[in-house]
Design an enzyme around this catalytic site. Structure first.
Site, short mmCIF file in Angstrom:
data_model
loop_
_atom_site.label_atom_id
_atom_site.label_comp_id
_atom_site.label_asym_id
_atom_site.label_seq_id
_atom_site.Cartn_x
_atom_site.Cartn_y
_atom_site.Cartn_z
N LYS A 197 -0.73 -4.27 -3.12
CA LYS A 197 -2.03 -3.68 -2.76
C LYS A 197 -2.10 -2.29 -3.39
CE LYS A 197 -5.02 -2.25 1.03
NZ LYS A 197 -5.11 -0.84 0.59
N ASP A 222 10.07 5.49 -10.34
CA ASP A 222 9.67 6.04 -11.64
C ASP A 222 10.41 7.33 -11.96
OD1 ASP A 222 8.03 3.92 -12.03
OD2 ASP A 222 6.14 5.04 -12.00
N SER A 266 0.81 -1.22 0.00
CA SER A 266 0.00 0.00 0.00
C SER A 266 0.85 1.28 0.00
CB SER A 266 -0.96 -0.03 1.20
OG SER A 266 -1.95 0.95 1.10
#
Length: 429
Positions: free
Chosen positions: A319, A305, A294
């Protein structure tokens, strides 16, 4: 009470009938079917109240129906009765009672996402990926997640017996754990090798962002300067979305951090970084594993990224959904999945997880003894070295350092940071 329930059901029918009358013709059929299903629910409810072998509590029966409706959607949607709702609010503030484990539901059993650091569950040896099959000898199968969590909670200093099924272990594991007040210090830090900052975030509570900034500031002051940061998110089950965004923002100066997308496009949200990097561009390594879920995946995904950090470890939990807490009448609440979240590259990690840039499985290091070879000392009548043997230092020592449990993933992260720092210095020269 029966008359109240009957009036409630009748009122629901009237409201739904009025809604059907004002609904466009192409939607009337679907609404009519919904009416039939609600009528069916009323019939079943009335039949249970009248003919079940034992008298039932109306409130508990309706709560069970709500729980079943939400649990059928996904493992993270559930009903929170007033007691559980109050406990959830305390937990997000960083202090709560229980065993100290983050759990989810899988295959009808309670699955441990991760044990929380320095809690009774962690001390007892509960591991991420364990399946809890019994609580005090009673099977978990058939309970909702909320019901199982409620049974694991209890008075401080009381014991609970849990039965665990663990991958790779044939026999069930029986553990007795003493409940305690769980106070979570979500951020901890230390210096590694005198000039590397190591910060572990165990969960994302209301104090995480401020704790992170304070910890890094103290480490930089202690060392004079640091070469880089190891951000340890292993076995971090997640927590508050806004804290995950704030932690990511602490290291990013621009660009998107995360986006959430619900069923309606208009409800999509994007969260962007502000011009602030508390590490001043110094290299970062993020550690993750199968217990990272999460909010911790949001941080790892954002830094990965943007190429702000190297992610090292093993595949994360996966998740990728967002739950919204909706307060309800009677002091309860509904936890409902309302959106999926996406990393800056537009990738959903739901049921996939974050793939590390460098995969490093946790391993145990051991010193391998070389093959025994003949030496001068093996020759007959060899000369001594002219020194008092009692003063000679022991080559092997007491073995204390070799016997310490070594964190292989952390060692690899340190080596990586040192290598990056070394090349950075060469570039400056």
């Amino acid at each position: 009470m029966r008359n109240v329930v009957t009036c409630f059901l009748a009122a629901s029918v009237v409201i739904l009938s009025l809604a059907i009358l004002t609904t466009p013709k192409n939607e009337v059929a679907a609404s009519s079917e919904t009416y039939k299903q609600l009528n069916l629910f009323g019939d079943v409810f009335a039949k249970i109240r009248e003919d079940y072998v034992e008298e039932v509590d109306d409130a508990k029966l309706i709560e069970a129906a709500i729980n079943g409706m939400l649990a059928s959607l996904d493992p993270h949607s559930s009903y929170l009765n007033p007691e559980n709702y109050s406990g959830m609010k305390i937990q997000t503030r960083g202090k709560f009672g229980g065993l100290g484990i983050e759990v989810t539901m899988e295959g009808g059993l309670v699955k441990v996402v991760t044990p929380i650091d320095d809690t009774p569950a962690a001390a007892a040896g509960v591991q991420a990926g364990d399946f809890i099959t019994h609580l005090d000898g009673e099977p978990v199968l058939g309970l909702t997640l909320s019901q199982a969590v409620e049974r694991m909670r209890g008075l401080v200093d009381t014991d609970i017996s849990i039965t665990i099924r663990r991958e790779g272990v044939k026999e069930p594991i029986e553990l007795t754990i003493t409940r305690a007040i769980i106070t979570v210090q979500s951020v901890r830090g230390r210096l590694e090798d005198e000039d590397l900052a190591y910060v572990r975030i165990s969960s994302f509570t209301e104090q995480t962002d401020s704790g992170l900034r304070k910890t890094i500031k103290n480490l930089i002051e202690e060392a004079g300067d640091v070469k880089g940061l190891i951000l340890d998110l292993r076995n971090n089950p997640g927590g508050l979305l806004d804290q995950a965004i704030a932690v990511s923002d602490a290291f990013l100066t621009k660009g998107e951090i995360v986006s959430t997308r619900g069923r309606e496009v208009k409800n999509s949200q994007r969260y962007n970084a502000t011009p602030d990097d508390i590490m001043d561009g110094k290299p970062i390594v993020v550690l993750i594993n199968g217990g990272s879920a999460s909010a911790s995946e949001i941080v790892a995904g954002a830094l990965q990224d943007h190429r702000r950090a190297v992610v090292l470890g093993t595949q994360s939990f996966g998740k990728g959904s967002v739950q919204t807490i909706v307060p309800l009448q009677g002091d309860g609440a509904m936890r409902m999945t309302t959106a999926r979240y996406y990393t800056p590259s537009g990738t959903s990690i739901q049921a996939k997880g974050i793939t590390p840039d460098i995969e490093v499985k946790q391993s145990r290091l051991e010193v391998l003894e070389p093959a025994r070879r003949r030496s001068e000392a093996d020759l007959r009548n060899h000369l001594d070295n002219g020194e008092d043997e009692d003063k000679a230092e022991s080559v092997d020592g007491d073995g204390t350092e070799d016997e310490k449990a070594l964190d292989y993933q952390l060692l690899r992260a340190k080596d990586l940071l040192k290598g990056v720092s070394l090349f950075a210095r060469k570039d400056l020269n």
